[in-house]
Design an enzyme around this catalytic site. Structure first.
Site, PDB file in Angstrom:
ATOM      1  N   CYS A 135      -7.339   1.106  -1.936  1.00  0.00           N
ATOM      2  CA  CYS A 135      -6.266   0.153  -1.618  1.00  0.00           C
ATOM      3  C   CYS A 135      -5.031   0.866  -1.088  1.00  0.00           C
ATOM      4  O   CYS A 135      -4.227   1.399  -1.859  1.00  0.00           O
ATOM      5  CB  CYS A 135      -5.915  -0.661  -2.865  1.00  0.00           C
ATOM      6  SG  CYS A 135      -4.545  -1.794  -2.571  1.00  0.00           S
ATOM      7  N   CYS A 138      -1.698  -0.547  -2.259  1.00  0.00           N
ATOM      8  CA  CYS A 138      -1.320  -0.191  -3.634  1.00  0.00           C
ATOM      9  C   CYS A 138      -0.859   1.261  -3.726  1.00  0.00           C
ATOM     10  O   CYS A 138       0.087   1.562  -4.445  1.00  0.00           O
ATOM     11  CB  CYS A 138      -2.506  -0.344  -4.589  1.00  0.00           C
ATOM     12  SG  CYS A 138      -3.530  -1.772  -4.305  1.00  0.00           S
ATOM     13  N   ASP A 139      -1.556   2.168  -3.062  1.00  0.00           N
ATOM     14  CA  ASP A 139      -1.386   3.594  -3.347  1.00  0.00           C
ATOM     15  C   ASP A 139      -0.823   4.423  -2.186  1.00  0.00           C
ATOM     16  O   ASP A 139      -0.564   5.611  -2.364  1.00  0.00           O
ATOM     17  CB  ASP A 139      -2.748   4.197  -3.765  1.00  0.00           C
ATOM     18  CG  ASP A 139      -3.284   3.516  -5.018  1.00  0.00           C
ATOM     19  OD1 ASP A 139      -2.469   3.138  -5.881  1.00  0.00           O
ATOM     20  OD2 ASP A 139      -4.506   3.351  -5.137  1.00  0.00           O
TER      21      ASP A 139
END
Ligand code: NDP
Length: 309
Positions: A135, A138-139
């Protein structure tokens, strides 16, 4: 109807689930949705949605999901941010267990979507969350001014790679062949980006790491088996998704990949159980098609309930 017996329980909260919830609520079916602990589905992990009609400037995935939820709740959809643990579909009313509590429903609409597939290369388990992710939204921010690789040749890989250029000093897309499933517009956007390099005919054979985390990968050329090493501190796997159906424990017919099969319109192999969105869709997998199918499933459930009376 007793308080604990619902006309409709919707499981899952992506565009399919919220649209099913909107239509069921407007049809006065008093729907209850189990949205999952991470409600909103895959669009919560997407940056900009540019292909959903009605948003000329695009819209952030999480923002769109909040709006879909708000719209459905305005008409009375009840949403619980909890996961369904298991279901019993042997007879109606169907039973649904959530945190040990039993709920009952005359119909179910399953909209649980799909989740990212991991590569399964050597060393992957140890580096999950320590440099390897599925992701970018997200990261990605963890890899400011660092070198990153993205694995895959579809729209997800192109989108993630393009997004990651916001943070990374360089992004290398690694693809196992030289034909890309990605749409031309998304491929071109990635391929023309000055920070992105594309390497074809490469598969990750092994992840390399030290005590701090990921340091790189060994890449194999599938044509001749030759090996090359690439250095990176972050890797994003974008090779597709698999449907989320394990809580159904094989009570509904699926295809060989686990996707639920529609038997009659959006009804599954179990009378009274309907399914919509990525959990059935191996072909289109778009927010707009999932939303459309959620609408169909709600109308099918409503008509099916009428026929039972
Ligand atoms: P796709 O199935 O389209 O692409 C998966 C890619 O991963 C393929 O290039 C495939 O290679 C590769 N792959 C699969 N398994 C492996 C493996 N074991 N090792 C190495 N490579 C592998 O999935 P996506 O997630 O990219 O897209 C899914 C759907 O979502 C599509 O319909 C897409 O259009 C849509 N989407 C749309 C977006 C948008 O419009 N904004 C953004 C993201 C996705 P190969 O080609 O060799 O099979």
């Amino acid at each position: 109807m007793s308080d604990d017996l619902r006309n409709v329980i919707i499981i899952g909260s992506g565009p399919a689930g919220y649209t099913a919830g909107l239509y069921s609520a407007r049809a006065m079916l008093d729907p209850l949705m189990f949205a999952g602990y991470m409600s909103g589905g895959q669009l919560m992990l997407t940056s900009d949605v540019e292909n959903f009609p009605g948003y000329p400037q695009g819209i952030g995935g999480p923002e769109m999901m909040m709006q879909l939820r708000e719209q459905a709740e305005r008409f009375g959809l009840e949403v619980e941010d909890k996961n369904v643990e298991r279901v019993d579909l042997k007879e109606r009313p169907f039973k649904v267990w959530v945190e040990g509590q039993e709920f009952r429903a005359e119909t179910l609409i399953i909209c649980t979507g799909a989740e990212a597939i991991w590569l399964g290369a050597e060393g992957e388990e140890e580096q999950k969350g320590r440099g390897i992710s599925t992701c970018a939204t997200c990261d990605g921010a963890f890899f400011r001014d660092e070198e990153i690789i993205v694995i895959g040749g579809g729209d997800s890989a192109m989108e993630e790679a393009t997004f990651l250029t916001r943070f990374a000093s360089k992004v290398t897309i690694i693809h196992r062949r030289d034909v890309f499933k990605a749409s031309k517009v998304m491929y071109d956007r990635a391929a023309s980006h000055p920070k992105i390099e594309i390497k074809t005919f490469r598969s990750v054979k092994k992840w390399l790491s030290d005590e701090k985390g990921l340091t790189g990968a060994l890449l194999e050329d599938p044509r001749d088996g030759s090996i090359e090493q690439i250095e990176c501190s972050g890797a994003f796997i974008a090779i597709g998704h698999k449907p989320i159906t394990s809580f159904l424990e094989d009570q509904i017919e699926t295809d060989e990949s686990g996707y639920i099969i529609h038997k009659h319109n959006t009804m599954t192999s179990v009378e009274g159980v309907f399914a919509a969105g990525d959990v059935v869709d191996t072909r289109y997998r778009q927010a707009i098609t999932a939303a459309g199918m959620g609408c169909q499933a709600s109308i099918d459930a409503e008509r099916w309930l009428e026929d039972q009376e």
